[in-house]
Design an enzyme around this catalytic site. Structure first.
Site, PDB file in Angstrom:
ATOM      1  N   LYS A  44     -34.111 131.966  36.608  1.00 38.66           N
ATOM      2  CA  LYS A  44     -34.935 132.777  35.710  1.00 38.66           C
ATOM      3  C   LYS A  44     -34.907 134.332  36.475  1.00 38.66           C
ATOM      4  CE  LYS A  44     -35.579 130.684  33.273  1.00 38.66           C
ATOM      5  NZ  LYS A  44     -35.023 130.102  32.015  1.00 38.66           N
ATOM      6  N   HIS A  99     -25.914 130.164  40.935  1.00 39.72           N
ATOM      7  CA  HIS A  99     -27.230 130.253  41.270  1.00 39.72           C
ATOM      8  C   HIS A  99     -27.238 130.117  43.440  1.00 39.72           C
ATOM      9  CE1 HIS A  99     -29.423 130.831  37.266  1.00 39.72           C
ATOM     10  NE2 HIS A  99     -29.493 129.546  37.345  1.00 39.72           N
ATOM     11  N   SER A 129     -41.680 133.068  34.662  1.00 44.53           N
ATOM     12  CA  SER A 129     -40.466 131.861  33.474  1.00 44.53           C
ATOM     13  C   SER A 129     -40.369 130.561  34.019  1.00 44.53           C
ATOM     14  CB  SER A 129     -39.602 133.519  33.639  1.00 44.53           C
ATOM     15  OG  SER A 129     -38.073 133.232  32.820  1.00 44.53           O
TER      16      SER A 129
HETATM   17  P1  A3P Z   1     -39.090 135.557  29.894  1.00 41.01           P
HETATM   18  O1  A3P Z   1     -38.714 133.902  30.664  1.00 41.01           O
HETATM   19  O2  A3P Z   1     -39.767 136.380  31.739  1.00 41.01           O
HETATM   20  O3  A3P Z   1     -38.595 136.349  29.244  1.00 41.01           O
HETATM   21  P2  A3P Z   1     -32.232 132.779  33.194  1.00 41.01           P
HETATM   22  O4  A3P Z   1     -31.311 132.762  31.929  1.00 41.01           O
HETATM   23  O5  A3P Z   1     -31.973 133.444  34.980  1.00 41.01           O
HETATM   24  O6  A3P Z   1     -32.388 131.471  33.183  1.00 41.01           O
HETATM   25  O7  A3P Z   1     -33.359 133.940  33.284  1.00 41.01           O
HETATM   26  C1  A3P Z   1     -34.304 133.647  32.247  1.00 41.01           C
HETATM   27  C2  A3P Z   1     -35.287 134.951  31.862  1.00 41.01           C
HETATM   28  O8  A3P Z   1     -34.601 136.395  31.822  1.00 41.01           O
HETATM   29  C3  A3P Z   1     -35.868 135.349  30.809  1.00 41.01           C
HETATM   30  O9  A3P Z   1     -37.406 135.266  30.712  1.00 41.01           O
HETATM   31  C4  A3P Z   1     -35.251 135.955  29.312  1.00 41.01           C
HETATM   32  O10 A3P Z   1     -36.488 135.620  28.280  1.00 41.01           O
HETATM   33  C5  A3P Z   1     -34.710 137.072  30.196  1.00 41.01           C
HETATM   34  N1  A3P Z   1     -33.363 137.266  29.056  1.00 41.01           N
HETATM   35  C6  A3P Z   1     -32.833 136.419  29.097  1.00 41.01           C
HETATM   36  N2  A3P Z   1     -32.644 137.562  27.626  1.00 41.01           N
HETATM   37  C7  A3P Z   1     -32.900 139.136  28.373  1.00 41.01           C
HETATM   38  C8  A3P Z   1     -32.276 140.044  27.596  1.00 41.01           C
HETATM   39  N3  A3P Z   1     -31.361 140.125  26.949  1.00 41.01           N
HETATM   40  N4  A3P Z   1     -33.716 141.085  28.158  1.00 41.01           N
HETATM   41  C9  A3P Z   1     -34.616 141.049  28.637  1.00 41.01           C
HETATM   42  N5  A3P Z   1     -34.478 139.873  29.767  1.00 41.01           N
HETATM   43  C10 A3P Z   1     -33.829 138.855  28.764  1.00 41.01           C
END
Ligand code: A3P
Length: 287
Positions: A44, A99, A129
């Site tokens: 996340k 991860h 998140s």
């Molecule tokens: P949120 O839940 O706070 O919106 P991961 O890919 O490591 O699982 O992380 C997911 C988080 O990264 C989510 O956060 C998602 O919305 C955010 N995310 C993915 N792409 C993004 C982008 N282009 N800009 C900003 N946040 C992004």
């Protein structure tokens, strides 16, 4: 009690949906190439974002990979089952994500010249998140209440262990200039500048136009409409975007909408205590 079981591997819990003993052994024996680029994240922290960014940086902004290949196949997770299936289709330089804590990286990684971009995100936003992600992903355990999930997070009873252990491990490596650190917040604040820093680190010579084009295609808004990147290809029984979309808010500081002042004080004091002997300081204020 949640009925979802996790696989437990060398002190770390992972979802059985994507990880098996075979995939974890495969990762341990994986042949890392000198030209490989890993994006390392605690879950996340912006993994899917890096799965969009890396293929573009490594292919001079060519949009074909992000428009035709789902993110999990274009920049696969080192530890997941899918890697063995797609490994032969990956073109050099390969983009991978993981991860894994530093201590679980394969031997060949240490012997290689592969580069790492470690993306770190404010742990309070990581927790928020993750809390929503646990509600929408059927392969993850029920997070319980926000308060209960916070306790689990702070104790490290969550996927891939404790956030502070992950950060500590990856801050103390012997990788020298093979590793670069960046924050999710830096990327949110000024994506073109963050992309320029990453492309310089990777030795890519990209024009301002190409950097600008990549930034546009990696914006939260554009990624949300890209079916190869927004997880809409995953059946609803596994990921239910009606409960919470994968690309949820994409901002820095959403924790302020979720934490009470008592929760913030507790969270901050545990994180500070975990890191009190560390020489590095966190790039954000936790207040
Ligand atoms: P949120 O839940 O706070 O919106 P991961 O890919 O490591 O699982 O992380 C997911 C988080 O990264 C989510 O956060 C998602 O919305 C955010 N995310 C993915 N792409 C993004 C982008 N282009 N800009 C900003 N946040 C992004």
């Amino acid at each position: 009690m949640s009925s979802v079981e996790y696989i437990h591997y060398r002190g770390i819990d992972m979802p059985t949906e994507a990880h098996t003993m075979e995939s974890l052994e495969y990762a341990q024996n994986f042949s890392v190439e000198d030209t490989d680029v890993f994006s390392v994240t605690y879950p996340k922290s912006g993994t899917a974002w890096m799965q969009e960014i890396l293929p573009l940086l490594l292919n001079d902004g060519d949009l074909t990979p992000i428009q035709t290949i789902p993110n999990w196949d274009r920049a696969p997770w080192l530890e997941e089952k899918r890697l063995a299936v797609v490994v032969d289709q990956l073109k050099s330089p390969r983009a991978l994500v993981t991860h894994f804590p530093y201590r679980l990286m394969p031997h060949s990684f240490h012997a290689s010249k592969a580069k790492v971009i470690y993306v770190m995100r404010n742990p309070m936003d990581v927790m928020v998140s993750s809390y929503y992600f646990h509600q929408m992903a059927a392969f993850l355990q029920d997070p319980g209440t926000f308060e209960e999930f916070m306790d689990k997070f702070l104790e490290g009873r969550v996927l891939f262990g404790k956030w502070t252990d992950h950060v500590k491990g990856w801050r103390h490596t012997d990788l020298g200039d093979r590793i670069m650190y960046i924050t999710y917040e830096e990327m949110v604040q000024d994506l073109p500048a963050a992309l320029r820093r990453m492309s310089d680190f990777l030795g890519r010579k990209l024009s301002d136009e190409v950097i600008q084009k990549i930034a546009e295609h990696c914006s939260f808004k554009t990624m949300k409409t890209n079916n190869m990147s927004n997880f809409s290809l995953v059946p609803k029984i596994y990921m239910d975007s009606d409960k919470s979309p994968f690309l949820r808010k994409g901002v820095a500081g959403d924790w302020k909408n979720h934490f009470s002042s008592e929760q913030q004080a507790k969270f901050t004091s545990v994180i500070r205590k975990d890191l009190e002997k560390e020489s590095f300081s966190l790039p954000w204020s936790l207040d």
